[in-house]
Scaffold this motif. Structure first.
Motif, mmCIF file in Angstrom:
data_model
loop_
_atom_site.group_PDB
_atom_site.id
_atom_site.type_symbol
_atom_site.label_atom_id
_atom_site.label_comp_id
_atom_site.label_asym_id
_atom_site.label_seq_id
_atom_site.Cartn_x
_atom_site.Cartn_y
_atom_site.Cartn_z
ATOM 1 N N HIS A 41 50.154 13.501 137.818
ATOM 2 C CA HIS A 41 48.732 15.074 137.926
ATOM 3 C C HIS A 41 48.160 15.170 136.100
ATOM 4 C CE1 HIS A 41 47.961 19.059 137.713
ATOM 5 N NE2 HIS A 41 46.629 18.512 137.392
ATOM 6 N N ASN A 59 41.289 17.290 138.790
ATOM 7 C CA ASN A 59 42.811 16.824 138.507
ATOM 8 C C ASN A 59 43.054 15.025 139.426
ATOM 9 O OD1 ASN A 59 43.719 19.921 137.736
ATOM 10 N ND2 ASN A 59 42.089 20.342 138.777
ATOM 11 N N TYR A 61 45.870 13.470 140.739
ATOM 12 C CA TYR A 61 47.377 12.935 141.686
ATOM 13 C C TYR A 61 47.181 11.625 142.200
ATOM 14 C CZ TYR A 61 47.661 17.842 141.209
ATOM 15 O OH TYR A 61 47.454 19.744 141.035
ATOM 16 N N TYR A 75 41.430 16.692 143.256
ATOM 17 C CA TYR A 75 41.048 18.024 143.430
ATOM 18 C C TYR A 75 40.194 18.839 142.290
ATOM 19 C CZ TYR A 75 44.096 16.764 147.046
ATOM 20 O OH TYR A 75 45.373 16.674 148.394
ATOM 21 N N ASP A 76 40.147 19.904 142.787
ATOM 22 C CA ASP A 76 38.965 21.078 141.745
ATOM 23 C C ASP A 76 40.011 21.640 141.305
ATOM 24 O OD1 ASP A 76 39.207 22.867 143.983
ATOM 25 O OD2 ASP A 76 37.129 23.577 143.508
ATOM 26 N N SER A 77 40.871 21.783 141.493
ATOM 27 C CA SER A 77 42.236 22.767 140.784
ATOM 28 C C SER A 77 43.891 22.706 140.853
ATOM 29 C CB SER A 77 41.852 24.622 140.889
ATOM 30 O OG SER A 77 42.489 24.134 142.331
ATOM 31 N N ALA A 82 43.381 23.686 147.335
ATOM 32 C CA ALA A 82 42.386 22.949 145.739
ATOM 33 C C ALA A 82 41.937 22.384 146.623
ATOM 34 C CB ALA A 82 43.239 21.419 144.723
ATOM 35 N N ARG A 83 40.020 22.275 146.395
ATOM 36 C CA ARG A 83 39.336 21.170 147.012
ATOM 37 C C ARG A 83 39.538 19.972 146.778
ATOM 38 N NH1 ARG A 83 34.100 24.591 145.903
ATOM 39 N NH2 ARG A 83 35.379 25.324 144.342
ATOM 40 N N LEU A 84 39.479 19.171 148.004
ATOM 41 C CA LEU A 84 39.330 17.392 147.856
ATOM 42 C C LEU A 84 38.352 16.619 147.076
ATOM 43 C CD1 LEU A 84 41.724 14.776 150.095
ATOM 44 C CD2 LEU A 84 39.553 14.667 148.518
#
Length: 226
Positions: A41, A59, A61, A75-77, A82-84
């Motif tokens: 991450h 973010n 991954y 992702y946004d968080s 979290a939104r992809l």
């Protein structure tokens, strides 16, 4: 599996109980091999290639496909809802050198992200674990510093879009001081993750900056030539 809460700005209500039951069963019986390969991450900031300076925190991954190729889901968080928002591919310099010149212009370097302390691998912050994690993180940065990335964002969360609208946007990295409000953005990120970019920068002083291919980071070169 989705948690009970739903981000306030996304259309639709909470998942019905039936869907939750189906998700729970699927998560127990299906084999999610591609996502099981995710092994790192990372957190950094991307800027729009056609609008350098406008930025988004991402973010990453990431998983290794080979020694020379990585792929990341963005992702946004780091939270459960979290939104992809995008994808990024990373390749080594030897693969980058084989790309056609026009293709190379779509890729960005990571040297500034690493050396400035912007790019982090969120991890434990307890005193007993922090030093060991930072040593591992610094070692990983020695590999990342020379990689080239190609990243597209699909969801412009920075402008408040409730859904992923419009065409995918090519993004790029920051490459020098003064390209955005680094102190404010990165300090806010650090407060949330319990990290310190100044300490990261100090720990990475010994990481050698690679020679960056002249075709990389084309967005900033276009802007600087105007």
């Amino acid at each position: 599996m989705t948690s009970d809460s739903t981000p306030s700005n996304i259309p639709g209500g909470p998942l019905p109980a039936e869907d939750k039951i189906l998700e729970t069963g699927a998560s127990m019986l299906q084999d999610f091999q591609p996502t099981k390969q995710l092994c790192a991450h990372l957190n950094a900031f991307h800027t729009y290639a056609d609008e350098p300076g406008r930025f988004v925190e991402a973010n990453h991954y990431c998983a290794h496909l080979t020694e020379d190729v990585r792929q990341c889901i963005l992702y946004d968080s780091p939270g459960p809802n979290a939104r992809l928002i995008g994808i990024e591919y990373m390749i080594t310099p030897k693969l980058y050198a084989t790309l056609p010149p026009e293709e190379r212009k779509l890729w960005h370097s990571h040297a500034y992200e690493v050396k400035s302390g912007m790019l982090i691998m969120p991890g434990p912050t307890a005193p007993g674990l922090r030093q060991a994690w930072e040593a591992a993180e610094t070692q990983e940065m020695k590999h990342v510093v020379g990689l080239y990335g190609k990243v597209y964002h699909l969801w412009q969360t920075d402008r408040g879009d409730a859904l992923p609208l419009g065409k995918p946007e090519l993004m790029t990295s920051f490459t020098a001081d003064g390209q955005f409000d680094f102190d404010k953005a990165v300090a806010d990120r650090d407060a949330r993750f319990g990290t310190d970019w100044k300490r990261k920068k100090e720990l990475r002083e010994g990481i050698e900056v690679p020679q960056i291919h002249p075709d990389a980071d084309a967005a900033w070169k276009r802007r600087n030539s105007m």
